[in-house]
Write a protein that holds these residues in place. Structure first.
Motif, short mmCIF file in Angstrom:
data_model
loop_
_atom_site.label_atom_id
_atom_site.label_comp_id
_atom_site.label_asym_id
_atom_site.label_seq_id
_atom_site.Cartn_x
_atom_site.Cartn_y
_atom_site.Cartn_z
N PRO A 149 0.81 -1.23 0.00
CA PRO A 149 0.00 0.00 0.00
C PRO A 149 0.84 1.27 0.00
CG PRO A 149 -0.03 -1.02 2.17
CD PRO A 149 0.66 -1.98 1.26
N ASP A 150 2.15 1.16 0.33
CA ASP A 150 2.98 2.37 0.37
C ASP A 150 3.61 2.68 -1.00
OD1 ASP A 150 4.35 0.03 0.75
OD2 ASP A 150 5.52 0.72 2.47
N ILE A 151 3.18 1.98 -2.07
CA ILE A 151 3.58 2.34 -3.44
C ILE A 151 2.30 2.68 -4.21
CG2 ILE A 151 4.63 1.55 -5.59
CD1 ILE A 151 6.43 -0.24 -4.08
N GLU A 170 4.62 -12.36 -6.50
CA GLU A 170 4.26 -11.21 -7.34
C GLU A 170 3.97 -9.99 -6.46
OE1 GLU A 170 1.11 -12.29 -9.94
OE2 GLU A 170 2.34 -13.74 -11.07
N PHE A 171 4.48 -8.83 -6.89
CA PHE A 171 4.35 -7.59 -6.12
C PHE A 171 3.33 -6.67 -6.78
CE2 PHE A 171 8.48 -9.35 -5.20
CZ PHE A 171 8.64 -9.14 -3.83
N PHE A 172 2.44 -6.07 -5.95
CA PHE A 172 1.39 -5.18 -6.43
C PHE A 172 1.41 -3.89 -5.62
CE2 PHE A 172 0.17 -9.45 -7.47
CZ PHE A 172 -0.45 -9.37 -8.71
N CYS A 173 1.09 -2.79 -6.28
CA CYS A 173 1.02 -1.50 -5.59
C CYS A 173 -0.32 -1.35 -4.87
CB CYS A 173 1.23 -0.34 -6.58
SG CYS A 173 -0.14 -0.16 -7.75
N GLY A 174 -0.52 -0.22 -4.20
CA GLY A 174 -1.72 -0.02 -3.40
C GLY A 174 -3.00 -0.03 -4.20
#
Length: 967
Positions: free
Chosen positions: A76-78, A116-120
């Motif tokens: 959530p911090d991106i 896998e990386f996800f933004c906010g």
């Protein structure tokens, strides 16, 4: 992240109002997009109010992540804007993410294959592979670890460093988040502090490393390298052909074909073929697949038997997947490992199967084995229907081509080879010691075929100047003895022998077979018995000449000046007893013989006292050497009694052991002069050895309970120090079981000895794996201390009696409570009937209640007029207590009679067949047999046949052995 949704929030319906619910909603939507049926979020899928569930989850979480199809990381911090507009901006934000500072996210990063990386705003940033460089720089974790390499490849220090910059809300969790990283299990103890938790973690890791060291006879990886080097290196052209065969392809690609058997005559290159296959599999198999292999060599005593094969295979498997250590006889360990549902896909390779056999099918496991063309092996392997056989004789073209490749690498061989690698290797060894101009002439003298070649070597030895010495060396090495010899010994004996460090062994099993079967008259002209006796005699001479290395020298010198006599010290007895003569007594074993004289002078210097005296005592039972037998018996008692002390502080052998031995001990009287002069006087001791075989030390507080396993081989003890110890009844601690939060008040082995249960003042019952020490179940339900526990005869159920006035019957497998049975007061004794259909329990109200274990109905109430703390059913249905025996008619055959049939109870009578402890005495039947001094008065006791175990308030456990049958 802040405002996380918990399990309780979801239960009471308040979770949707928290900020953390956005992560759960995202996981649900992304799982649907990826066509996944289920998703799991650690924060809200674990009931943290249930301590058993929490402990199971924390100890299993790394495995759960590793088994996941995908792992989503919600950051959530991106923001989406940073990701869309500026690559530098999102990468800077990515590097500063709080996710990388949390302790629990370490295993989320390492364990899964796909992360896998996800933004906010739920936009995908990348995955563990595409962001590998950034993740490596942020965390300091090696790329190979991120790629799925086995974590055992990384040192403990390096793995500990991965958690250092990370934080957890609860301080103990910083250590618990590493359980999966080190693949160990341990109980949770919140409130003990981070330093204590890390200390326990390090102890678990040390326990694992210690077990691994004990398991290691040799490292199969080192053996493979040594074999390749000894045989001149591995040439790719000599094994690539097998990878293209239909047999190998079927084994590799067909899940139903689990065994590939490569068979061929001696010297056909089976070993080097497997070396090549191993190299190929290492390059091509998925990183998650385990590869374990072993090379049998009958000429090397360390790796020439089935036990060594199992130890080697297990050693490599546990090296790659440490959690498999939770399984512990070796065959049972190996079977349990292969049946473990958590075992990764595994490939096992065994060379020279002539020494063992494989006939079982296990899921996720494939085998490659090689052996000679022996019918007995074919018969064993015929049980495996899903197998492929590859005969090297039927692949003559491919093998000959491979041999040709090998010959070309040697530059000068082409004829007489007959497709046999070993023949070429032996010829090369012979040619290594002649001039280059003699090579062509010598080549024409080498006969084709191994046996003819070996016979030529024997003839050459027989006509040499050193014939007698060479034949003596070959005779010694032909027996199970691998002595340290000068390096030139191998060169004197043609090419029969090979040298590894300073140990000589046969170059190949076929060489040893030839000497024993075809050349025994040359090698053993006076028979094998004379060789055994010669080795024994020489061993005693070598031991007597040993250099005087100080016993308190902790670090072993390098080179070790005692290495040359190691074999002699350990095995001289075996060679003596293998030596057979026509006389009734071997001369060396007479009272005036070399053995008696040697022991009277050097017994205290021997490290193998217990094993050595036991072997000699059995042989001498027939009589003929009364003085030697008396010395051996006394020496055995001496070695066993002081074993635990001497094992920790060896020099106490000359101090405490001699000072406190009985006054008339033969060993003490013989070696009294060795007591250090600083001990000027000492108290008078008992004249003779007592019944106590050994004092077992280890508990730090009073011992509250002891129990023998059904076979009497192990003893368990529970203590106020909150631990359970499992002892070998003749040696020392096998396991230390930790997990209880208060005194351990009762212990009991399952009928098969594989499980151990313990009851505690912490109101729980724990079921442990007696072999590994792993916790199998934590049984919760009592509201006060558990005083007594007992297994049902089939080992599936457990009864526990408590201070809460109840008896509970548990299902061992599920942990469920099957029955809760009431008493008026504390319950001190419980016992199942032989068929498991009835349960007897005794409480402070001085009654024994007999109940149906299925319904819980009271079948009978017996008045025993006293409080009983030990209760068991005899084989004929009566109940034996620590106060005597309760004879109840119809107890055993209750079901055969009508429900209103009266049950007649006789008055308590003394047991005629039991030994028990009462009022400071060991009692046998009605007779008080042995008075126990105050220091030996027990806080608890256990009996197995004629062996009595006593637990003491000092924390010690003493074992006594009696023989009342002679009275």
């Amino acid at each position: 992240m802040p405002d996380e949704v918990t399990f309780k929030d979801l239960q009471n319906g308040t979770g949707t109002k928290k900020g953390g619910y956005q992560k759960i909603r995202f996981c649900a939507e992304q799982s649907k997009r990826d066509s996944l049926q289920y998703f799991w979020v650690d924060t809200c899928c674990i009931d943290k109010s249930n301590s058993a569930e929490l402990a199971e989850a924390i100890n299993s979480m790394f495995r759960w992540y590793r088994m996941s199809t995908k792992c989503y990381v919600y950051l959530p911090d991106i923001s989406r804007n940073a990701v869309n507009t500026d690559e530098l901006a999102w990468e800077l934000a990515f590097r500063k993410c709080k996710w990388f500072t949390r302790g629990w996210t370490l295993q989320e990063l390492i364990a899964p294959t796909s992360v896998e990386f996800f933004c906010g705003e739920s936009k995908r940033i990348g995955n563990k592979s595409s962001l590998e460089q950034q993740i490596h720089e942020i965390t300091g974790i090696p790329k190979s670890a991120l790629q799925g390499a086995h974590l055992s490849q990384f040192s403990n220090k390096e793995r500990f460093s991965w958690i250092q910059p990370r934080q957890t809300k609860v301080e103990e969790d910083k250590a618990y988040s590493l359980l999966g990283i080190f693949d160990v299990h341990m109980p949770l103890r919140y409130g003990e502090g981070m330093s204590n938790t890390f200390k326990r973690l390090e102890e678990e890791i040390d326990k694992f490393n210690s077990c691994l060291r004990d398991l290691r006879l040799s490292d199969p990886r080192d053996d493979k390298t040594r074999i390749e080097d000894t045989k001149g290196g591995l040439l790719e052209g000599s094994y690539h052909w097998v990878l293209k065969t239909s047999d190998f392809q079927q084994w590799r690609n067909n899940p139903q074909t689990w065994l590939l058997w490569i068979k061929g005559d001696p010297g056909k290159g089976k070993t080097m073929l497997l070396c090549g296959i191993i190299n190929e599999l290492k390059k091509s198999m998925p990183k998650s697949t385990l590869l374990s292999f072993f090379f049998c060599q009958a000429t090397d005593y360390r790796i020439n038997n089935a036990t060594a094969v199992l130890r080697g295979l297990i050693y490599l498997l546990i090296n790659e997947q440490p959690s498999l250590l939770s399984h512990v006889a070796l065959c049972e360990i190996f079977t349990n490992i292969l049946q473990d549902p958590n075992l990764n896909s595994t490939c096992l390779i065994v060379d020279a199967l002539n020494e063992c056999a494989i006939s079982s099918i296990f899921p996720r496991t494939k085998w490659i084995v090689s052996s000679r063309n022996w019918p007995s092996i074919e018969k064993d392997l015929d049980r495996a229907t899903q197998k492929i056989s590859m005969c090297l004789e039927l692949n003559e073209k491919s093998v000959s081509a491979a041999v040709t490749t090998y010959i070309k690498s040697k530059r000068y061989l082409s004829s007489n080879v007959n497709g046999t690698f070993l023949w070429v290797a032996l010829v090369c060894q012979e040619l290594a010691f002649i001039s280059e101009w003699e090579v062509e002439e010598m080549l024409s003298t080498f006969p084709p075929g191994l046996d003819i070649f070996y016979m030529r070597m024997i003839e050459q030895i027989s006509t040499s100047r050193t014939a007698k010495r060479c034949k003596s060396i070959l005779a010694v090495v032909s027996l199970p003895s691998f002595l340290d010899m000068p390096p030139q010994s191998s060169r004197l004996c043609g090419s029969f022998l090979t040298l590894r460090e300073r140990t000589i062994s046969f170059v190949h099993q076929s060489a040893k077979d030839f000497l024993i079967k075809e050349a025994s008259n040359d090698i053993f002209p006076s028979g094998i018995d004379d060789i055994n006796h010669a080795i024994f005699s020489r061993s005693l001479q070598v031991i007597l000449r040993a250099p005087g290395i100080s016993i308190d020298q902790v670090k072993q010198p390098d080179p070790d000046p005692l290495a040359a006599i190691r074999y002699s010290c350990l095995y001289w007895v075996d060679h003596l007893l293998d030596y057979q003569t026509r006389d009734n007594i071997i001369p060396d074993l007479k009272d005036s013989g070399s053995v008696y004289n040697f022991l009277r002078q050097y017994f205290l210097s021997l490290s193998s006292g217990i094993a050595m005296t036991a072997k000699l005592e059995v042989w001498l039972q027939a009589g003929g050497s009364p003085d030697l037998l008396a010395f051996i018996y006394d020496a055995k008692r001496f070695a066993r009694y002081w074993h635990s002390v001497v094992e920790k502080t060896p020099l106490q052998l000359y101090c405490s052991a001699l000072v406190f031995a009985p006054d008339k001990s033969i060993v003490r009287k013989r070696f009294e002069k060795c007591i250090p002069p600083w001990i000027r006087s000492w108290p008078k001791m008992e004249a003779h050895w007592g019944a106590a075989l050994q004092i077992l030390e280890g508990h730090s507080h009073s011992v509250k309970t002891v129990a023998f396993s059904l076979d009497g081989e192990q003893l368990a003890s529970g203590s106020d120090d909150q631990t359970v110890r499992i002892w070998d009844a003749t040696r020392a601690t096998l396991q230390i079981l930790e997990g209880h939060a208060s005194s351990v008040t009762s212990v009991a082995f399952s009928p098969n000895g594989k499980q151990l249960a313990s009851g505690s003042s912490d109101e729980t019952v724990r079921v442990w794996d007696a072999g590994t020490g792993a916790t199998l179940q934590i049984l919760q339900g009592h509201s006060n201390s558990v005083w007594i526990i007992a297994f049902s005869p089939n080992g599936k159920h457990l009864a526990s009696g408590s201070k809460d006035h109840t008896v509970r019957i548990w299902d061992i497998v599920t942990g469920a409570t099957l029955q809760t049975l009431d008493h008026l007061t504390d319950v001190y004794a419980v016992a199942f009937s032989a068929d498991g259909k009835r349960l007897a329990s005794d409480s402070r109200d001085k009654t024994v209640r007999i109940r149906d274990t299925v319904t819980g109905a009271v079948l009978q109430t017996l008045d025993d007029n006293t409080v009983v703390t030990m209760l068991s059913y005899s084989s004929y249905g009566s109940m034996v207590t620590d106060r005597g025996r309760l004879d109840a008619v119809l107890l055993c055959d209750y079901a055969l009679h009508s429900s209103d049939s009266p049950l007649i109870l006789s008055r308590p009578v003394a047991s005629q067949s039991k030994i028990f402890v009462q009022g400071g005495w060991i009692v046998h039947g009605e007779d008080r047999m042995l008075w126990l001094p105050p220091d030996y008065r027990p806080s608890c006791s256990a009996v197995h046949e004629d062996v009595v175990g006593l637990g003491h308030r000092s924390g010690c456990v003493s074992i006594f052995n009696f023989s009342f049958t002679s009275l």
